[in-house]
Design a protein around this motif. Structure first.
Motif: not given
Lengths: 147, 193
Positions: B46, B103, B36, A39-40
């Motif tokens: 994040v 994202f 997440d 996710s990063e």
């Protein structure tokens, strides 16, 4: 879980990108070895193609020093850094009541300053370089024809 | 669009992590817990920015693990209302547009926040698709997925988890951003350059 402080300061895109880089996101082409979560990496991918990717600490400091006289709100400065508007129409939605507060000449001056101080995002060629390329292309074509 | 938040959490550290340095073990646990994920009213987490303090290490009776109280800072994705963001078109239908940041995907632009007047026209490239088109001085400006779209954050909602969900309903999203394109300088970047 207890939320002690919901808002302990805002970060610019550049700061988040620097943080992810310091964790090793840019050095690992396999994306498995570095201790960075998938996710990063998604956030990293988004930021690396944004205006933040070419910015440096110096350019941000210079921008903050030079925009003091325009009397901008903190959020507006942050938004300008993140978007890097390159024309008056692009800066207009960022600054509230732009025309009323500053007048069109001052806005133009501010946009000029942004273009000068902050580097353009990747994938966007600087206007003078693009012009140079155009100039180069024309003689090439002429040569082709004479050959 | 990113903010820091200070969180205090009481954490059970499973014994198989005892071989690691304490800070590393706790950071790993926190990452599995928070990364997440959306915290209601704080936004999408994040990254773990830093750990400020680690207290305790108490072992409760009958539990084979130590419990720590950790204070740490998180990097949260939480745009403020009125902020200008850049995203890509994910899909468009009769209800409006859906945009994505890569994202984060739950950004919707409803019809009444599209530039006025906009029309829904069939997409020439895709037989079943539709495309919103802005009409300005008799010129057509289509919103296609070719370039990035600037939008203004109109509102951010954190819907509560539904008790019962219909079978056909779209997947539950814990954080929904409503965007607006109805202003000069917003919309696909190619409109204005």
């Amino acid at each position: 879980m207890k939320i002690q402080e919901p808002n302990a300061g805002a970060l610019t895109n550049f700061e988040v990108l620097e943080f992810l880089r310091s964790k090793g996101a840019s050095k690992d082409p396999t994306r498995v070895i570095a201790p960075v979560a998938p996710s990063e990496f998604k956030v990293y991918d988004y930021l690396v193609q944004s205006a933040a990717s070419n910015q440096t600490k110096q350019s941000i400091h210079e921008f903050l020093n030079r925009c003091e006289k325009y009397d901008l709100a903190k959020a507006e400065k942050l938004n300008i850094l993140n978007i890097r508007p390159s024309s008056v129409v692009e800066i207009d939605p960022i600054i509230e009541e732009c025309e009323k507060r500053m007048g069109s000449e001052v806005v133009e001056e501010l946009v000029e300053m942004v273009i000068q101080v902050l580097p353009p995002p990747p994938g966007q060629v600087k206007p003078d370089e693009a012009a140079d390329e155009d100039n180069e292309e024309i003689p090439d074509q002429e040569q082709m024809e004479t050959n | 669009m990113f903010f820091l938040s200070v969180i205090e959490h009481t954490l059970r550290l499973p014994p198989h992590l005892l071989s690691l340095p304490l800070k590393e073990a706790i950071k790993g646990e926190l990452e599995t817990l928070f990364l997440d994920k959306v915290i209601s009213s704080l936004g999408l987490c994040v990254s773990i920015y830093d750990i400020r303090s680690i207290d305790g290490g108490f072992i409760f009776a009958g539990d084979g693990a130590s419990t720590y109280t950790v204070v740490f800072r998180l990097i949260m994705f939480r745009p403020f209302v009125g902020e200008i963001l850049v995203g890509k078109l994910k899909s468009s239908d009769a209800n409006g547009l859906r945009l994505s940041l890569g994202f984060f995907d739950d950004i919707y632009v409803p019809v009444h926040l599209l530039p006025n007047p906009s029309h829904l026209l069939p997409d020439p490239d895709n037989k079943h698709g539709v495309r919103w088109t802005w009409e300005f001085q008799e010129e057509q400006f289509p919103i296609d997925g070719k370039d990035e779209i600037r939008f203004r954050v109109h509102s951010i909602n954190y819907p509560s988890i539904p008790v019962e969900q219909e079978k056909e309903a779209k997947p539950f999203a814990p954080m929904v951003i409503t965007g607006s394109l109805d202003y000069d300088g917003l919309g696909p970047i190619s409109w204005w350059v």
